[in-house]
Design an enzyme around this catalytic site. Sequence first.
Site, mmCIF file in Angstrom:
data_model
loop_
_atom_site.group_PDB
_atom_site.id
_atom_site.type_symbol
_atom_site.label_atom_id
_atom_site.label_comp_id
_atom_site.label_asym_id
_atom_site.label_seq_id
_atom_site.Cartn_x
_atom_site.Cartn_y
_atom_site.Cartn_z
ATOM 1 N N PRO A 69 0.837 -1.076 6.084
ATOM 2 C CA PRO A 69 1.736 -1.816 4.882
ATOM 3 C C PRO A 69 0.852 -2.787 4.339
ATOM 4 C CG PRO A 69 2.847 -2.140 7.164
ATOM 5 C CD PRO A 69 1.271 -1.437 7.498
ATOM 6 N N SER A 113 12.540 -0.461 5.283
ATOM 7 C CA SER A 113 12.528 -2.067 6.160
ATOM 8 C C SER A 113 13.067 -2.824 5.207
ATOM 9 C CB SER A 113 11.210 -1.616 6.757
ATOM 10 O OG SER A 113 11.267 -2.801 7.541
ATOM 11 N N HIS A 159 -1.187 -1.219 11.312
ATOM 12 C CA HIS A 159 0.202 -1.638 12.005
ATOM 13 C C HIS A 159 0.375 -1.389 13.355
ATOM 14 C CE1 HIS A 159 4.415 -1.501 11.786
ATOM 15 N NE2 HIS A 159 4.689 -0.767 10.499
ATOM 16 N N TYR A 218 1.365 5.452 16.482
ATOM 17 C CA TYR A 218 0.121 4.908 15.767
ATOM 18 C C TYR A 218 -1.097 5.541 16.309
ATOM 19 C CZ TYR A 218 3.772 1.442 14.552
ATOM 20 O OH TYR A 218 4.652 0.831 14.004
HETATM 21 N N1 COA Z 1 29.283 -12.772 5.584
HETATM 22 C C1 COA Z 1 28.502 -13.779 5.124
HETATM 23 N N2 COA Z 1 27.036 -13.816 5.408
HETATM 24 C C2 COA Z 1 26.559 -12.899 6.014
HETATM 25 C C3 COA Z 1 27.249 -11.739 6.463
HETATM 26 C C4 COA Z 1 28.640 -11.848 6.237
HETATM 27 N N3 COA Z 1 29.507 -10.839 6.949
HETATM 28 N N4 COA Z 1 26.344 -11.054 7.504
HETATM 29 C C5 COA Z 1 25.158 -11.658 7.272
HETATM 30 N N5 COA Z 1 25.262 -12.778 6.529
HETATM 31 C C6 COA Z 1 24.257 -13.520 6.305
HETATM 32 C C7 COA Z 1 23.293 -14.049 7.504
HETATM 33 O O1 COA Z 1 23.981 -15.231 8.036
HETATM 34 C C8 COA Z 1 21.837 -14.148 6.849
HETATM 35 O O2 COA Z 1 21.892 -15.713 6.138
HETATM 36 P P1 COA Z 1 20.643 -16.544 5.680
HETATM 37 O O3 COA Z 1 20.130 -15.701 4.421
HETATM 38 O O4 COA Z 1 21.009 -17.628 5.568
HETATM 39 O O5 COA Z 1 19.658 -16.226 6.951
HETATM 40 C C9 COA Z 1 21.810 -13.288 5.838
HETATM 41 O O6 COA Z 1 23.133 -12.897 5.562
HETATM 42 C C10 COA Z 1 20.996 -12.123 6.213
HETATM 43 O O7 COA Z 1 21.670 -11.338 7.295
HETATM 44 P P2 COA Z 1 21.648 -9.634 7.176
HETATM 45 O O8 COA Z 1 21.585 -9.390 5.689
HETATM 46 O O9 COA Z 1 22.979 -9.130 7.720
HETATM 47 O O10 COA Z 1 20.386 -9.323 7.776
HETATM 48 P P3 COA Z 1 19.726 -9.636 8.929
HETATM 49 O O11 COA Z 1 18.665 -10.987 8.610
HETATM 50 O O12 COA Z 1 20.451 -9.731 10.218
HETATM 51 O O13 COA Z 1 18.401 -8.556 9.225
HETATM 52 C C11 COA Z 1 17.506 -6.616 10.137
HETATM 53 C C12 COA Z 1 18.873 -7.323 9.630
HETATM 54 C C13 COA Z 1 17.912 -5.106 10.529
HETATM 55 C C14 COA Z 1 16.553 -6.474 9.069
HETATM 56 C C15 COA Z 1 17.125 -7.327 11.321
HETATM 57 O O14 COA Z 1 17.976 -7.429 12.459
HETATM 58 C C16 COA Z 1 15.792 -6.921 11.885
HETATM 59 O O15 COA Z 1 15.741 -6.169 12.778
HETATM 60 N N6 COA Z 1 14.794 -7.038 11.306
HETATM 61 C C17 COA Z 1 13.304 -6.559 11.802
HETATM 62 C C18 COA Z 1 12.878 -5.762 10.806
HETATM 63 C C19 COA Z 1 11.503 -5.059 11.076
HETATM 64 O O16 COA Z 1 11.176 -5.306 12.059
HETATM 65 N N7 COA Z 1 10.836 -4.370 10.116
HETATM 66 C C20 COA Z 1 9.526 -3.852 10.475
HETATM 67 C C21 COA Z 1 8.873 -3.469 9.106
HETATM 68 S S1 COA Z 1 7.246 -3.268 9.609
#
Ligand code: COA
Length: 633
Positions: free
Chosen positions: A127, A561, A350, A114
């Site tokens: 963003p 993202s 950001h 940054y």
């Molecule tokens: N079977 C059934 N359900 C599943 C599944 C499976 N195999 N795997 C995941 N799910 C469900 C989860 O339980 C969750 O349920 P919910 O909607 O009820 O909460 C949902 O699916 C989402 O899980 P998933 O899609 O695997 O993603 P996540 O929520 O774990 O997110 C990342 C993944 C990478 C986005 C997250 O770990 C992360 O790091 N986020 C930060 C992103 C960030 O900082 N961005 C910055 C932008 S500036």
Amino acid sequence: MTMLGFLTRTVTKAGMVKPSCLVKPVSLNWIPGRYLAHQESLPKLPVPPLNQTCDRYLAALEPIVGAEDLNHTRQLVEEFQLPGGVGERLQKSLEHRASKLENWLSDWWLKVAYLDYRMPVVVHSSPGVVLPRLEFSDRQGQIRHAAKLIAGVLDFKTMIDHETLPVEYLGGKALCMNQYYRVLSSCRIPGAPRDSVVNHALSKTPPTHITVVHNFQFFMLDVYNSDGSPLTVDQLCVQLEKILNSSLQNSEEPIGILTSNHRNSWAKAYTNLIKDKTNKESVQAIQKSIFAVCLDAPMPQVSDEMYRSQAAVQMLHGGGSRWNSGNRWFDKTLQFIIGEDGTCGVIYEHAPAEGPPIVALIDHVVEYTKKTETGRTPMVPLPTPQKLSFNITPEIKSDIEEAKQNINTMVHDLDVKVIVFSHFGKNVPKSFKMSPDAFIQVALQLAYYKMYKRCCSTYESASLRMFKLGRTDTIRSASIDSANFVRAMDDPAKQNLEKVTLLQKAVKAHRAYTDMAIRGQALDRHLLGLKLQAVEDLPAVPDIFMDKSYSKANHYNLSTSQVPAKTDCVMCFGPVVPDGYGVCYNPMEGHINFAVSAFNSCADTNTSQLAHALEDALLDMKNLLEQTPKAKL
Ligand code: COA
């Protein structure tokens, strides 16, 4: 107090990350000082083993570099990790650094990602968030909504101030909450060669005012009564009305547009601007304010289909000097934007935080604005909000003109397409026992492959907030498994059953990468750490960092993202390379909001085509699974 729903997961007995639904955050009923105690309880970011990172790096290169380059890189990597070699030496220094600091990465990351970055924050770093269109199209509606929104942010701020913000969990582990304490009363300050960020929240006299911008004019609005209570919605309406009435014409120089310039140009203009005492005081009032509210003029009317895309660019850059780009202070960490035409959203700088804390704040504010107003309005007259004055010298005027030209060029160059993929959301991947995020990422790989017949270096942000002061690492979505799947989808000789097996493998591999990344074991920040350590310790940077494959790996044609929200909104950002795409998405249960961006100046990219290819890919993957009975097993 509204409870916030946050990103959470649980851990199975076997220690595997079991993705879980949005679980209520644990209410800690915090008392002052508990925030620090919580922070102290968090683990430190680990330094992954050197050999593990080297192996993972080579595997990550496989789908994106040619065989010859890969062979060359293999040799360099082998040399790098020889016992007693340069890699081991750097690894030891890095481990030493990690033992001394709270987080070996966070300061470096803040600087390299940054503060040292010289491109304008507009489009290239900050963003935007597009919120659902509001049901008004006049000034009264704009004022009322702005007042509710300000009250909502102040309500959130109370949780921060009282340390009652519920702690968030991911994979059963408590997350670092530091970013929440960085987004209010904070501002970036231009400097050369490096910017800085100031945060006034913890100063002896924390601010009690916000910045309001209307018709390019800046106002300081005190948002607390003399007894310390926040102004009510009715009081805020009265104050905002005073501001609007005293700034009916946009006849003044759009001083805020200076903040959209290249950081070196802005730093130079800034030094000149604040030589004047009045200007300095005005700038400091903006920097110190809790946050900013931009009351925008209406944008040109577009069809309903185009509305969200137009709102996205309004959030990202304001539409250019003729429209609302002068109605911003782009260095301000948090700016809420409310148009007279009902457009609503946010742009944030950001450096202090990632999207998820910002969106959690937005979710809270949106819920708050829906509540019926109950606060009683004290009958005391309020002081008129102070207009911030600027003395514009010919030199400052010429800087403003230069900034206007530059932002207009950026505006013409950026194309953003927001699509609502309405066929399904997280529900479908879940019904096939697949991670929705991994499913979407594999669809993106398929879409890109369909368009370009090759895989590209792809970035997805992974949260490192399980660790103290953690920010992000990279999930490399282009994997050997995703490449096998997308190639199979393009091969008429392949049977559906095989394609399904490859799809399942690709999705699993992505989810496994995610789990490894959020546990601090991904390769990218480690390699960056070794490189920065080399800059500090060695006369020259090792060959692996000067290699063609390394630059290819860091040239992210797809920068993506997931930013999930309870609100039906979508975050958006620009591409990170001239020939790339920015893709951000908010997967809801029954639909997915996507924002796809690219530069018009690049003949090879096309947001509409990628958006269509993505929709097709998602549908093709769903159809494939549905048509292959074994997929449900
Ligand atoms: N079977 C059934 N359900 C599943 C599944 C499976 N195999 N795997 C995941 N799910 C469900 C989860 O339980 C969750 O349920 P919910 O909607 O009820 O909460 C949902 O699916 C989402 O899980 P998933 O899609 O695997 O993603 P996540 O929520 O774990 O997110 C990342 C993944 C990478 C986005 C997250 O770990 C992360 O790091 N986020 C930060 C992103 C960030 O900082 N961005 C910055 C932008 S500036």
